[in-house]
Design a protein around this motif. Sequence first.
Motif, mmCIF file in Angstrom:
data_model
loop_
_atom_site.group_PDB
_atom_site.id
_atom_site.type_symbol
_atom_site.label_atom_id
_atom_site.label_comp_id
_atom_site.label_asym_id
_atom_site.label_seq_id
_atom_site.Cartn_x
_atom_site.Cartn_y
_atom_site.Cartn_z
ATOM 1 N N HIS A 61 0.830 -1.206 0.000
ATOM 2 C CA HIS A 61 0.000 0.000 0.000
ATOM 3 C C HIS A 61 0.860 1.250 0.000
ATOM 4 O O HIS A 61 0.555 2.246 -0.641
ATOM 5 C CB HIS A 61 -0.897 0.022 1.244
ATOM 6 N N TYR A 92 3.682 1.830 -1.354
ATOM 7 C CA TYR A 92 4.166 2.222 -2.682
ATOM 8 C C TYR A 92 3.148 3.113 -3.378
ATOM 9 O O TYR A 92 3.481 4.139 -3.963
ATOM 10 C CB TYR A 92 4.462 0.986 -3.558
ATOM 11 N N VAL A 93 1.884 2.694 -3.328
ATOM 12 C CA VAL A 93 0.827 3.477 -3.978
ATOM 13 C C VAL A 93 0.720 4.848 -3.322
ATOM 14 O O VAL A 93 0.657 5.880 -3.996
ATOM 15 C CB VAL A 93 -0.530 2.740 -3.926
ATOM 16 N N THR A 94 0.754 4.861 -1.999
ATOM 17 C CA THR A 94 0.662 6.137 -1.277
ATOM 18 C C THR A 94 1.797 7.067 -1.678
ATOM 19 O O THR A 94 1.576 8.229 -2.018
ATOM 20 C CB THR A 94 0.722 5.884 0.240
ATOM 21 N N ASN A 134 3.688 7.097 -4.350
ATOM 22 C CA ASN A 134 3.696 7.545 -5.738
ATOM 23 C C ASN A 134 2.446 8.291 -6.144
ATOM 24 O O ASN A 134 2.421 8.964 -7.171
ATOM 25 C CB ASN A 134 3.980 6.370 -6.665
#
Lengths: 409, 409
Positions: free
Chosen positions: A398, A400-402, A404
């Motif tokens: 999660h 990583y998504v946050t 980027n």
Amino acid sequence: MSVNLSAPVAADLLAINGVRIGITEAGVRKANRKDVTVFLLDEGASVAGVFTQNRFCAAPVQVSREHLLAGKGIRAMVINTGNANAGTGAAGLAHARATCDALAKELGLTAEQILPFSTGVIMEELPVDRIVAALPKAIAAAQSDSWAMAAEGIMTTDTLPKAFSRSVTIGGKTVSVTGISKGAGMIRPNMATMLGFMATDAAIAPELLQPLVKELADGSFNRVTIDGDTSTNDSFVLMATHQAGNAQISTLSSAEGQQLKAALLDVAQKLAQAIVRDGEGATKFITMKVEGGKTEEECRLVAYAIAHSPLVKTAFFASDPNLGRILAAVGYAGIADLDQTRIDLYLDEVHVAVNGGRNPEYKEEDGQRVMKQQEITVRVLLGRGEAAQTVWTCDFSHEYVTINADYRS
Amino acid sequence: MSVNLSAPVAADLLAINGVRIGITEAGVRKANRKDVTVFLLDEGASVAGVFTQNRFCAAPVQVSREHLLAGKGIRAMVINTGNANAGTGAAGLAHARATCDALAKELGLTAEQILPFSTGVIMEELPVDRIVAALPKAIAAAQSDSWAMAAEGIMTTDTLPKAFSRSVTIGGKTVSVTGISKGAGMIRPNMATMLGFMATDAAIAPELLQPLVKELADGSFNRVTIDGDTSTNDSFVLMATHQAGNAQISTLSSAEGQQLKAALLDVAQKLAQAIVRDGEGATKFITMKVEGGKTEEECRLVAYAIAHSPLVKTAFFASDPNLGRILAAVGYAGIADLDQTRIDLYLDEVHVAVNGGRNPEYKEEDGQRVMKQQEITVRVLLGRGEAAQTVWTCDFSHEYVTINADYRS
């Protein structure tokens, strides 16, 4: 978040005679941040580098390539964070050149003796005036024991600075190697990482440096991936100041050449692996070993297919031994004549799949136990030949998504 | 979550004369779930299919290929969800064959007249006994107006069933086309999607069906990607029952052939796009158009490089016009002689980059406005030639990680 990585202790890093480093705050993107670093090299030093294969390579990469080819003897480097100076067209090239001109003037050198590097956001104008204005302060601050501060000075989304040293005795003389790297996302180097700088005081024939830096990159930075995105700015530079007092190394295949190469590769691999350990959102460090291939190239294809699969990476994040996803990635890696009935799969020492099917003796709890570890080795046996390759990667969380989704805000 | 997709209304789906469908609950993985679907075809129907290029292809894919090649005339298909019967070795093949044997016996056919399909978790044993036990109930339930229920019966991580119909008048006769598809993750079809089934009552020379299904797949399912993972089980099947009463179509290039193809492609593209609209965690539907390439192949390379970049996909999720990430992906797509100074980039009608650099007239708020939309078209101009390609994809959200970290639990 990072996986078994801690910040370097400044006192553990070896100074390299002939290399001084100055770091300062130029306010490239944000205030109160060390964002400009200069390397100053003694006369007589040799420098070689490898750069991104991205066709959209940044302006500083284009200028650094030119200046290395000019062969005037590189004497200084300037690195800014906060702005990649990529996707900036003709203006970007002019800004990279202006930075070199300014530093050359300060140091009494020619512009072709300077290498520029930039890292940060793509497609925004480089605030060249602020960088140029900060150069005198960076030069004034230059010290030989500033490697730890330099590792901090080149960080972008990194959570930790990355620096390693080691020494090796060559012909009775102590030779030192120190390097720093940065990078946490847009990492699938193809010739080099985001940014890596290594220096040694070893005396070595200057013409050996270029093949050596290529070989080091292939054995380190070119074996890691975080998200499969090859950056526009990847650069990896090797400096030799020749001041250790050892008899000059004239071939890499000599005993002394091998000793130096092993020490350099050790530091380069630690720097490359540190980038994965600090991968955006990483919670696990995964070693992908592919063995039994016909060629190293096909082993690398398979290792990268597994290492890039979002499904495999999210399964690692969840500690879920959903290992069929690994077999699926092996199957689409691109080996046209792959025979699935010869594939074996191991998770550490646990034998998961045999001849392309589930190992009858495999127990879910064994897979689960390994998946819960912070460091995991995946081993795929292709049953086609003798070649092997290893790639290092991390999981996909999660976080990583946050990171980027919020990078620019 | 899904993007501009709603469940089909059963009454809107056209029955295809000669096709009956029965759905039942076999308890393959979980109880109380429609997980086995049978298609029953009238004698004289023609069937063609394309399958995954994954070398780790599932047992049912291997058996379906065999049975199509045998040329005995396909009369029935059986589809189970909950288990992919992939990575299951020799036992998996035996289970796929046993399923065909059982259905053939029930219907008075030979096993080679049956196509089996499975979708679900990889590397777990197929509970073949439960599937076989459920077949009589599925056959008894078979109706020609069950397409909407079938679209539900083949779902796995899909949040919505996917089905479309249309009719076209060919030579004065009404010809109907209806299709269903499933898939939401492990989607980068390479010949076909996870599962897609289309039927028409058009009379058409049976030997045209195989080139037609290939062409339809290339224009639809082979242009979508969610996460870049090519499934082990992708299958796309086209059935023709020849009962519409039109004069038999004997070439695809005839006016009637073109009319039929256009209707089929329309439904195939809607089915393929529905998979992206229902992509795991998708919040946006993105059309990647790459124009001005030397070849269609290089346009596809670029479109997929952008569509697979986790950095691009997370920027879309965040509605952040961090558009340099798109240029970076263009640069590493694999065109060796790409000239970055000829690249232009548009976001819908907003001209973002010109000649490889930021368009001086580009305003961040214009990019921001387009990025906030649910449907976005990215257009890259390569400035190399006349070829073009389009690929459809979705963004990459927290929800994708959540779904795939939890899929088996």
